[in-house]
Design a protein around this motif. Structure first.
Motif, PDB file in Angstrom:
ATOM      1  N   VAL A 146       0.820  -0.831  -1.259  1.00  0.00           N
ATOM      2  CA  VAL A 146       0.243  -0.831  -2.606  1.00  0.00           C
ATOM      3  C   VAL A 146       1.339  -0.670  -3.661  1.00  0.00           C
ATOM      4  CG1 VAL A 146      -2.054  -0.021  -1.928  1.00  0.00           C
ATOM      5  CG2 VAL A 146      -0.259   1.647  -2.381  1.00  0.00           C
ATOM      6  N   ALA A 147       2.543  -1.129  -3.292  1.00  0.00           N
ATOM      7  CA  ALA A 147       3.714  -0.908  -4.145  1.00  0.00           C
ATOM      8  C   ALA A 147       3.482  -1.357  -5.587  1.00  0.00           C
ATOM      9  CB  ALA A 147       4.925  -1.614  -3.548  1.00  0.00           C
ATOM     10  N   ASP A 148       2.836  -2.503  -5.763  1.00  0.00           N
ATOM     11  CA  ASP A 148       2.635  -3.019  -7.120  1.00  0.00           C
ATOM     12  C   ASP A 148       1.598  -2.222  -7.905  1.00  0.00           C
ATOM     13  OD1 ASP A 148       4.492  -4.927  -6.627  1.00  0.00           O
ATOM     14  OD2 ASP A 148       3.040  -6.491  -6.103  1.00  0.00           O
ATOM     15  N   GLN A 149       0.815  -1.426  -7.203  1.00  0.00           N
ATOM     16  CA  GLN A 149      -0.228  -0.640  -7.877  1.00  0.00           C
ATOM     17  C   GLN A 149       0.275   0.750  -8.271  1.00  0.00           C
ATOM     18  OE1 GLN A 149      -1.147  -2.903  -5.486  1.00  0.00           O
ATOM     19  NE2 GLN A 149      -2.208  -4.016  -7.104  1.00  0.00           N
ATOM     20  N   LEU A 150       1.463   1.126  -7.817  1.00  0.00           N
ATOM     21  CA  LEU A 150       1.977   2.459  -8.141  1.00  0.00           C
ATOM     22  C   LEU A 150       2.657   2.439  -9.505  1.00  0.00           C
ATOM     23  CD1 LEU A 150       3.517   3.592  -4.719  1.00  0.00           C
ATOM     24  CD2 LEU A 150       1.214   3.966  -5.607  1.00  0.00           C
ATOM     25  N   PRO A 151       2.719   3.598 -10.185  1.00  0.00           N
ATOM     26  CA  PRO A 151       3.432   3.619 -11.468  1.00  0.00           C
ATOM     27  C   PRO A 151       4.900   3.263 -11.246  1.00  0.00           C
ATOM     28  CG  PRO A 151       2.536   5.806 -10.922  1.00  0.00           C
ATOM     29  CD  PRO A 151       2.160   4.896  -9.819  1.00  0.00           C
ATOM     30  N   LEU A 172     -10.864   1.160  -6.421  1.00  0.00           N
ATOM     31  CA  LEU A 172     -11.340   2.506  -6.105  1.00  0.00           C
ATOM     32  C   LEU A 172     -10.890   3.532  -7.144  1.00  0.00           C
ATOM     33  CD1 LEU A 172     -10.834   2.367  -2.251  1.00  0.00           C
ATOM     34  CD2 LEU A 172     -13.011   2.754  -3.415  1.00  0.00           C
ATOM     35  N   GLY A 173     -10.125   3.071  -8.138  1.00  0.00           N
ATOM     36  CA  GLY A 173      -9.756   3.953  -9.246  1.00  0.00           C
ATOM     37  C   GLY A 173      -8.568   4.845  -8.966  1.00  0.00           C
ATOM     38  N   ALA A 174      -7.710   4.424  -8.043  1.00  0.00           N
ATOM     39  CA  ALA A 174      -6.555   5.256  -7.683  1.00  0.00           C
ATOM     40  C   ALA A 174      -5.713   5.606  -8.911  1.00  0.00           C
ATOM     41  CB  ALA A 174      -5.705   4.538  -6.640  1.00  0.00           C
ATOM     42  N   ASP A 175      -5.567   4.652  -9.823  1.00  0.00           N
ATOM     43  CA  ASP A 175      -4.687   4.883 -10.982  1.00  0.00           C
ATOM     44  C   ASP A 175      -5.182   6.002 -11.905  1.00  0.00           C
ATOM     45  OD1 ASP A 175      -6.832   3.191 -11.629  1.00  0.00           O
ATOM     46  OD2 ASP A 175      -5.776   2.422 -13.383  1.00  0.00           O
ATOM     47  N   GLU A 176      -6.447   6.370 -11.776  1.00  0.00           N
ATOM     48  CA  GLU A 176      -6.940   7.484 -12.592  1.00  0.00           C
ATOM     49  C   GLU A 176      -6.298   8.806 -12.185  1.00  0.00           C
ATOM     50  OE1 GLU A 176     -11.241   7.412 -12.484  1.00  0.00           O
ATOM     51  OE2 GLU A 176     -11.168   5.261 -12.945  1.00  0.00           O
ATOM     52  N   TYR A 177      -5.696   8.829 -11.026  1.00  0.00           N
ATOM     53  CA  TYR A 177      -5.074  10.061 -10.542  1.00  0.00           C
ATOM     54  C   TYR A 177      -3.635  10.239 -11.011  1.00  0.00           C
ATOM     55  CZ  TYR A 177      -9.040  10.849  -7.465  1.00  0.00           C
ATOM     56  OH  TYR A 177     -10.300  11.083  -6.980  1.00  0.00           O
ATOM     57  N   GLU A 213      -8.268  -3.506  -3.684  1.00  0.00           N
ATOM     58  CA  GLU A 213      -9.280  -2.513  -3.328  1.00  0.00           C
ATOM     59  C   GLU A 213      -8.822  -1.115  -3.784  1.00  0.00           C
ATOM     60  OE1 GLU A 213     -10.299  -2.709   0.836  1.00  0.00           O
ATOM     61  OE2 GLU A 213     -11.658  -1.004   0.672  1.00  0.00           O
ATOM     62  N   PHE A 214      -7.533  -0.884  -3.677  1.00  0.00           N
ATOM     63  CA  PHE A 214      -6.945   0.391  -4.101  1.00  0.00           C
ATOM     64  C   PHE A 214      -7.205   0.603  -5.598  1.00  0.00           C
ATOM     65  CE2 PHE A 214      -2.852   2.843  -4.981  1.00  0.00           C
ATOM     66  CZ  PHE A 214      -3.182   3.963  -4.225  1.00  0.00           C
ATOM     67  N   ARG A 233      -6.158   1.943   5.798  1.00  0.00           N
ATOM     68  CA  ARG A 233      -7.329   1.128   6.116  1.00  0.00           C
ATOM     69  C   ARG A 233      -7.831   0.262   4.968  1.00  0.00           C
ATOM     70  NH1 ARG A 233      -7.507   5.016   9.775  1.00  0.00           N
ATOM     71  NH2 ARG A 233      -7.928   4.296  11.884  1.00  0.00           N
ATOM     72  N   LEU A 234      -7.110   0.260   3.878  1.00  0.00           N
ATOM     73  CA  LEU A 234      -7.519  -0.610   2.781  1.00  0.00           C
ATOM     74  C   LEU A 234      -7.354  -2.062   3.198  1.00  0.00           C
ATOM     75  CD1 LEU A 234      -6.013   0.787  -0.519  1.00  0.00           C
ATOM     76  CD2 LEU A 234      -8.358   0.934   0.303  1.00  0.00           C
ATOM     77  N   ARG A 235      -8.270  -2.882   2.770  1.00  0.00           N
ATOM     78  CA  ARG A 235      -8.155  -4.290   3.132  1.00  0.00           C
ATOM     79  C   ARG A 235      -7.213  -5.036   2.203  1.00  0.00           C
ATOM     80  NH1 ARG A 235     -13.683  -4.611   2.951  1.00  0.00           N
ATOM     81  NH2 ARG A 235     -13.729  -2.474   3.653  1.00  0.00           N
TER      82      ARG A 235
END
Ligand code: ADP
Ligand code: MG
Length: 170
Positions: free
Chosen positions: A119-124, A99-104, A95-96, A89-91
């Motif tokens: 969110v492929a580009d946002q993953l490690p 929301l601070g996902a990378d802190e995890y 937004e991902f 449901r992310l727009r």
């Protein structure tokens, strides 16, 4: 269960949810803290079901695991913390991030990210990817791909061993 080697990965075909649970146990036995696993596949493919299989294998009570729906991140306490993301449901991918996902990613747990293609580009960069293809009613193909060759060899050997274990061990 049919297991075939792929370049930097394995293709695993399961016939039933019990076999998905077996795959979950095998993955749980090789995943280490700070590993991020992206899950890709259409609605109903079995992304949440595989998260459940992995989390239960890590000692999380089955009732604790839900489809996150309106919640981006669920945290479960197993032998390692399990961080379960559903980005459906992310727009936008930003937004991902916002929301601070990378802190995890390095918070000491295992991160399991549904709809990882969004969110492929946002993953490690060293995230594992699992692409799920529904075949028939209860059969699924799971294509696991690791991103680094060094990591790949040891992990896949271990995973193949774990997959060979008897299905009635959990
Ligand atoms: N072998 C299997 N592995 C995973 N799910 C399966 C399997 N066989 C049937 N299913 C069913 O497919 C559905 C998968 O749903 P879910 O995991 O919520 O999908 P997604 O999160 O990918 O949208 C569930 O209803 C589950 O019971
Ligand atoms: Mg889901």
């Amino acid at each position: 269960m049919r297991v075939e080697e792929m370049n930097l990965g394995l293709s695993i075909e399961v016939e039933s949810e019990d076999e998905t649970d077996r795959l979950g146990r095998a993955l749980a036995s090789v995943l280490t803290a700070n590993t991020v696993v992206g899950l890709v596949g259409p609605l109903g493919a079995g992304k949440t079901r595989l998260v459940q299989a992995i989390a239960v294998a890590l000692g999380v009570p089955e009732q604790a695991i839900s489809s996150p729906t309106f919640v981006l991140i669920h945290e479960y306490e197993g032998s390692l913390p399990v961080y379960h993301f559903d980005t459906y449901r992310l727009r936008s991918p930003t937004e991902f991030e916002a929301l601070g996902a990378d802190e995890y990613w390095n918070a000491g747990g295992i991160c399991l990210v549904e709809w990882a293609d969004r969110v492929a580009d946002q993953l490690p960069r060293d995230a594992w990817m699992i692409r799920i293809t529904p075949l028939e009613r209860t059969s699924r193909r799971f294509e696991l791909e690791l991103n680094t060759a060094e990591e790949c060899i040891a992990n896949l050997r271990e995973l193949r061993c774990a997959l060979r274990q008897k299905p009635d061990t959990g």
